[in-house]
Design an enzyme around this catalytic site. Structure first.
Site, mmCIF file in Angstrom:
data_model
loop_
_atom_site.group_PDB
_atom_site.id
_atom_site.type_symbol
_atom_site.label_atom_id
_atom_site.label_comp_id
_atom_site.label_asym_id
_atom_site.label_seq_id
_atom_site.Cartn_x
_atom_site.Cartn_y
_atom_site.Cartn_z
ATOM 1 N N TYR A 1 -117.104 33.314 83.266
ATOM 2 C CA TYR A 1 -116.991 31.870 83.051
ATOM 3 C C TYR A 1 -118.392 31.264 83.137
ATOM 4 C CZ TYR A 1 -116.325 26.977 84.167
ATOM 5 O OH TYR A 1 -116.430 25.607 84.171
ATOM 6 N N ASP B 1 -112.451 36.788 89.925
ATOM 7 C CA ASP B 1 -111.911 35.493 89.519
ATOM 8 C C ASP B 1 -110.579 35.772 88.821
ATOM 9 O OD1 ASP B 1 -111.230 33.150 88.145
ATOM 10 O OD2 ASP B 1 -113.322 32.521 87.975
HETATM 11 C C1 LIG Z 1 -112.221 31.385 84.921
HETATM 12 C C2 LIG Z 1 -112.688 30.123 85.562
HETATM 13 N N1 LIG Z 1 -113.246 30.181 86.790
HETATM 14 C C3 LIG Z 1 -113.697 29.072 87.405
HETATM 15 C C4 LIG Z 1 -113.661 27.840 86.785
HETATM 16 C C5 LIG Z 1 -114.198 26.624 87.495
HETATM 17 O O1 LIG Z 1 -113.135 25.879 88.014
HETATM 18 P P1 LIG Z 1 -113.145 24.277 88.205
HETATM 19 O O2 LIG Z 1 -113.254 23.677 86.850
HETATM 20 O O3 LIG Z 1 -111.832 24.038 88.895
HETATM 21 O O4 LIG Z 1 -114.300 23.959 89.057
HETATM 22 C C6 LIG Z 1 -113.097 27.725 85.514
HETATM 23 C C7 LIG Z 1 -113.058 26.417 84.841
HETATM 24 O O5 LIG Z 1 -112.863 26.305 83.663
HETATM 25 C C8 LIG Z 1 -112.607 28.907 84.878
HETATM 26 O O6 LIG Z 1 -112.098 28.859 83.651
#
Ligand SMILES: Cc1ncc(COP(=O)(O)O)c(C=O)c1O
Length: 353
Positions: free
Chosen positions: A106, A177
């Site tokens: 990400y 993640d």
């Molecule tokens: C796979 C993944 N991890 C982490 C995040 C970050 O999360 P947040 O937008 O809740 O801060 C995202 C956000 O799009 C994501 O798609």
């Protein structure tokens, strides 16, 4: 409250994830006690207890943490956003340490570790973690391996059992993640990972109405360090957000099951669509990416022209949404310009004409 006490709130691990999603994180059963946790709005508490102040703890967060921890099989800490959970996990890396991360992580997570590298806080080794041999070569000497599976947005799968075994052998902490797969479909701690991170903004809450993150640690000592970072940096979740996320979590299994079935049907239909050159769908989760014939303008016309599908970033809501990923300047140039990422929702499937 220590993380050891926090683990005590978990129901037995013998229950199905669907049962855990419904039953975990509830107040004690007592006459006239509520079924659902109250929303405790408090910046401070009467002196003499363990928490004392609103940045150090909140009973509503604890209910959400108990439920997510039970689903993933570890001790959960909730944060203001997914990225705050990522940042707290990366903070486990010692100063001057090394993070191994895939270039298609990400982009917010990747941007975070790159920024820290620029400031001399840590070093980043980028490696394709779907390639087990390349991963094994990159691990020795590292401190943290950051993995995502399915990857974003090409939706390739990482062999988490293998990566966990190799990380352990190399003495490297493995963080996964799990935002895309959710604990309904994949539980990385069972594969041997050390920490699981979620953007609970997405599937866990499921209704595109809040920002929230969770990090779940296998080792209660690591969970305590994550709480320390949260308290020290103030990256605490909003109480109402935590309550809403727990409310959404109650139907996680139903939403994921339906969305994944919809995505499988859509992938099948899109494979024979004349406008589509390639479909990326690993069969795990409800994310789907397609490459289109034609140019960027044609791809943008598709995203702008949908009537039911929502043209918006983010994912994991009940509604189907899509976007062209390369419109974001931070997106990897390995991602084709005409690739559309689809977050498939829980709507009904229309019969084929
Ligand atoms: C796979 C993944 N991890 C982490 C995040 C970050 O999360 P947040 O937008 O809740 O801060 C995202 C956000 O799009 C994501 O798609």
């Amino acid at each position: 409250m220590t993380s050891h006490e926090r683990t005590g709130a978990r129901p037995g691990t013998h229950h199905a994830p669907a049962t855990v999603a419904v039953a975990a994180g509830r107040p004690p059963r007592q006459p006239d006690g509520p079924l659902n946790p109250p929303i405790v709005m408090a910046s401070t508490y009467h002196a003499g207890g363990e928490v004392g102040y609103g940045r150090y703890g909140n009973p509503t967060w604890e209910m959400l943490e108990s439920a997510v921890g039970s689903l993933e099989g570890g001790v959960a800490t909730s944060f203001a956003s997914g990225l705050a959970a990522v940042a707290a996990t990366v903070d486990l890396v010692p100063v001057g340490g090394t993070v191994v991360a895939a270039p298609d992580s990400y982009y917010g997570s990747l941007a975070l570790v790159r920024r820290l590298e620029e400031r001399g806080r840590l070093r980043v080794r980028q490696v394709d973690l779907t390639d087990a041999d390349a991963a094994a070569e990159a691990l020795p000497g590292a401190d943290l391996c950051w993995a995502e599976s399915p990857t974003n947005p090409l939706l390739r799968l990482v062999d988490l059992d293998r990566l966990a075994a190799r990380s352990r052998a190399a003495g490297v902490l493995l963080a996964v993640d799990n935002t895309f797969a959710t604990p309904i479909l994949q539980r990385p701690l069972e594969s041997g990972a050390d920490v699981v991170v979620h953007s609970a903004t997405k599937y866990l809450s499921g209704h595109s109405d809040l920002l929230l993150g969770v990090a779940v640690a296998r080792d209660p000592g690591i969970a305590d360090r994550l709480v320390e970072v949260r308290s020290g940096q103030g990256s605490v979740p909003g109480t109402f957000e935590a309550w809403l996320a727990l409310r959404g979590l109650r139907t996680l299994h139903l939403r994921v099951e339906r969305a994944q079935a919809n995505a499988a049907e859509l992938a099948l239909r899109l494979r024979s669509h004349p406008g589509v050159s390639q479909v990326h769908f690993p069969g795990l989760g409800a994310m789907l990416s397609i490459e289109l014939h034609g140019d960027v303008a044609a791809a943008d016309a598709v995203t702008a022209g949908t009537r039911l599908w929502v043209h918006a970033t983010s994912l994991g809501g009940v509604e189907s949404s899509l976007e062209r990923r390369r419109k974001w300047p931070g997106e990897s140039t390995d991602v084709p310009e005409t690739l559309l990422r689809l977050s498939v929702g829980v709507e009904g499937v229309a019969p084929v004409d």
